[in-house]
Scaffold this motif. Structure first.
Motif, mmCIF file in Angstrom:
data_model
loop_
_atom_site.group_PDB
_atom_site.id
_atom_site.type_symbol
_atom_site.label_atom_id
_atom_site.label_comp_id
_atom_site.label_asym_id
_atom_site.label_seq_id
_atom_site.Cartn_x
_atom_site.Cartn_y
_atom_site.Cartn_z
ATOM 1 N N ASP A 1 0.846 -1.199 0.000
ATOM 2 C CA ASP A 1 0.000 0.000 0.000
ATOM 3 C C ASP A 1 0.879 1.246 0.000
ATOM 4 O O ASP A 1 2.084 1.186 0.265
ATOM 5 C CB ASP A 1 -0.853 0.050 1.268
ATOM 6 N N ILE A 2 0.235 2.383 -0.261
ATOM 7 C CA ILE A 2 0.857 3.675 0.007
ATOM 8 C C ILE A 2 0.030 4.348 1.093
ATOM 9 O O ILE A 2 -1.206 4.288 1.068
ATOM 10 C CB ILE A 2 0.975 4.552 -1.258
ATOM 11 N N GLU A 3 0.697 4.983 2.052
ATOM 12 C CA GLU A 3 0.001 5.437 3.252
ATOM 13 C C GLU A 3 0.532 6.800 3.683
ATOM 14 O O GLU A 3 1.754 7.001 3.729
ATOM 15 C CB GLU A 3 0.199 4.413 4.376
ATOM 16 N N PHE A 4 -0.387 7.687 4.047
ATOM 17 C CA PHE A 4 -0.003 9.068 4.333
ATOM 18 C C PHE A 4 -0.825 9.647 5.479
ATOM 19 O O PHE A 4 -1.980 9.265 5.697
ATOM 20 C CB PHE A 4 -0.238 9.962 3.102
ATOM 21 N N TRP A 5 -0.217 10.604 6.169
ATOM 22 C CA TRP A 5 -0.926 11.553 7.028
ATOM 23 C C TRP A 5 -0.694 12.939 6.442
ATOM 24 O O TRP A 5 0.456 13.315 6.162
ATOM 25 C CB TRP A 5 -0.395 11.509 8.468
ATOM 26 N N LEU A 6 -1.772 13.685 6.238
ATOM 27 C CA LEU A 6 -1.718 15.021 5.664
ATOM 28 C C LEU A 6 -2.308 16.000 6.678
ATOM 29 O O LEU A 6 -3.464 15.858 7.095
ATOM 30 C CB LEU A 6 -2.512 15.082 4.355
ATOM 31 N N PHE A 7 -1.521 16.991 7.099
ATOM 32 C CA PHE A 7 -1.935 17.934 8.132
ATOM 33 C C PHE A 7 -2.257 19.287 7.488
ATOM 34 O O PHE A 7 -1.374 19.936 6.919
ATOM 35 C CB PHE A 7 -0.840 18.070 9.186
ATOM 36 N N ILE A 8 -3.509 19.697 7.601
ATOM 37 C CA ILE A 8 -4.028 20.866 6.902
ATOM 38 C C ILE A 8 -4.043 22.064 7.852
ATOM 39 O O ILE A 8 -4.347 21.929 9.040
ATOM 40 C CB ILE A 8 -5.468 20.583 6.413
ATOM 41 N N GLU A 9 -3.730 23.233 7.311
ATOM 42 C CA GLU A 9 -3.888 24.465 8.081
ATOM 43 C C GLU A 9 -5.305 24.498 8.634
ATOM 44 O O GLU A 9 -6.278 24.279 7.912
ATOM 45 C CB GLU A 9 -3.649 25.662 7.165
ATOM 46 N N SER A 10 -5.438 24.751 9.924
ATOM 47 C CA SER A 10 -6.745 24.624 10.598
ATOM 48 C C SER A 10 -7.833 25.451 9.932
ATOM 49 O O SER A 10 -8.975 24.990 9.780
ATOM 50 C CB SER A 10 -6.612 25.009 12.071
ATOM 51 N N ARG A 11 -7.507 26.672 9.497
ATOM 52 C CA ARG A 11 -8.528 27.530 8.902
ATOM 53 C C ARG A 11 -8.987 27.033 7.541
ATOM 54 O O ARG A 11 -10.026 27.477 7.031
ATOM 55 C CB ARG A 11 -7.993 28.955 8.785
ATOM 56 N N CYS A 12 -8.228 26.096 6.942
ATOM 57 C CA CYS A 12 -8.582 25.571 5.616
ATOM 58 C C CYS A 12 -9.217 24.180 5.687
ATOM 59 O O CYS A 12 -9.700 23.674 4.671
ATOM 60 C CB CYS A 12 -7.342 25.482 4.728
ATOM 61 N N ALA A 13 -9.215 23.565 6.883
ATOM 62 C CA ALA A 13 -9.632 22.164 6.991
ATOM 63 C C ALA A 13 -11.072 21.954 6.552
ATOM 64 O O ALA A 13 -11.397 20.946 5.923
ATOM 65 C CB ALA A 13 -9.434 21.682 8.426
ATOM 66 N N ALA A 14 -11.948 22.902 6.881
ATOM 67 C CA ALA A 14 -13.370 22.714 6.577
ATOM 68 C C ALA A 14 -13.666 22.852 5.094
ATOM 69 O O ALA A 14 -14.665 22.298 4.608
ATOM 70 C CB ALA A 14 -14.210 23.709 7.380
ATOM 71 N N THR A 15 -12.836 23.576 4.368
ATOM 72 C CA THR A 15 -13.137 23.845 2.960
ATOM 73 C C THR A 15 -12.348 22.970 1.994
ATOM 74 O O THR A 15 -12.663 22.949 0.798
ATOM 75 C CB THR A 15 -12.844 25.321 2.634
ATOM 76 N N LEU A 16 -11.339 22.242 2.485
ATOM 77 C CA LEU A 16 -10.564 21.405 1.568
ATOM 78 C C LEU A 16 -11.402 20.218 1.111
ATOM 79 O O LEU A 16 -11.921 19.455 1.932
ATOM 80 C CB LEU A 16 -9.276 20.918 2.241
ATOM 81 N N ASP A 17 -11.541 20.060 -0.181
ATOM 82 C CA ASP A 17 -12.296 18.955 -0.764
ATOM 83 C C ASP A 17 -11.369 17.745 -0.837
ATOM 84 O O ASP A 17 -10.517 17.656 -1.718
ATOM 85 C CB ASP A 17 -12.805 19.342 -2.152
ATOM 86 N N ARG A 18 -11.517 16.827 0.096
ATOM 87 C CA ARG A 18 -10.598 15.679 0.162
ATOM 88 C C ARG A 18 -10.641 14.826 -1.099
ATOM 89 O O ARG A 18 -9.605 14.427 -1.623
ATOM 90 C CB ARG A 18 -10.925 14.804 1.377
ATOM 91 N N ARG A 19 -11.826 14.548 -1.587
ATOM 92 C CA ARG A 19 -11.923 13.686 -2.769
ATOM 93 C C ARG A 19 -11.309 14.366 -3.988
ATOM 94 O O ARG A 19 -10.617 13.723 -4.783
ATOM 95 C CB ARG A 19 -13.379 13.308 -3.041
#
Length: 271
Positions: A41-59
């Motif tokens: 597998d390929i496996e990641f943790w991605l840490f988003i700027e808190s103010r952008c977390a709600a608007t980032l489209d993960r898909r």
């Protein structure tokens, strides 16, 4: 030969460095450990700027990584994407505030420099470098007894529900017992690499006769093979428990062993 997974990992790195909404990112697992192959597998943790977390489209972010055949959020909240050739990618989206929680992981698993993809503040490196390289193993007598006791807990459940005729439930319970049996075997044999996922590379980590013995504990949901597997699990578990107790652990609970011997051997005898 460059694996397709390696190209995807490079692509994720490029995207992380170009995306200013990301504060940090890491990869873990087989590729970070240098043990990967074409099935990894390929496996990641991605840490988003808190103010952008709600608007980032993960898909949408994942769609930019590569062609995705299917994607799902698993029971642990991670986004799992299936790329061509059934390459499985696991992506944990978190916030910058979650970076500190990395310091509570049981172990690092790989050198920090192989894990870090992006670290704009240095906080991720500090969290990773605070971790031990390998997880803490059961060592104190009570820790060893707890490990063995958890094996027995699941095995007794498998025994009872098998007798009731709940074959699928017995298989499920036996699977939990097998995981603890693998830990017991690794500890008894001093083969504690891959401790966090004890089934990983068990056939090469463990001595051949031990691995073959553990194969005897696997089963299908039919009474005959289930009976054999439960009996084998107890015989091998009893041996490892006795080995571990003899090395300074707590003495085995003799009365409990006698009860298990009587119940398991009468219903699940050795072939």
């Amino acid at each position: 030969m460059v694996l397709a997974q390696e190209r995807l990992i490079r692509r994720v790195g490029q995207m992380c460095r170009a995306d200013q909404r990301l504060v940090a990112a890491l990869t873990y697992g087989s590729f970070a450990q240098g043990e990967a192959d074409a099935h990894s597998d390929i496996e990641f943790w991605l840490f988003i700027e808190s103010r952008c977390a709600a608007t980032l489209d993960r898909r949408a972010w994942l769609d930019d990584v590569g062609a995705i055949r299917f994607a799902v959020v698993n029971e642990f909240g991670a986004h799992v994407a299936f790329f061509p050739a059934l390459i499985r990618g696991e992506f944990h989206f978190a916030t910058a505030g979650d970076i500190a929680s990395v310091g509570a992981w049981p172990a690092r698993g790989a050198p920090a420099e192989r894990m870090i993809i992006l670290d704009r503040t240095g906080e991720l490196r500090r969290a990773l470098e605070s971790l031990p390289a390998r997880p803490k193993l059961p060592a104190a007598p009570d820790e060893v007894e707890e490990l063995c006791g958890r094996f027995a807990n699941w095995l007794v459940l498998a025994h009872h529900v098998a007798r009731r005729g709940e074959l699928l439930r017995a298989v499920d319970a036996l699977t939990h017992a097998q995981r603890h049996l693998l830990w017991m075997a690794r500890l008894a044999e001093g083969r504690t690499q891959h401790w966090l996922t004890p089934s990983r590379s068990a056939e090469t980590d463990l001595p051949g006769d031990v691995a073959e013995a553990l194969h005897e504990t696997t089963t299908a949901a039919d009474p005959e093979t289930l009976t054999r597997a439960i009996g084998a699990a107890w015989r091998h578990g009893r041996r490892h428990w006795q080995q571990l107790a003899a090395r300074g652990g707590r003495p085995v609970p003799e009365a409990f062993f006698q009860d298990l011997d009587a119940a398991i051997e009468s219903r699940h005898p050795e072939p």
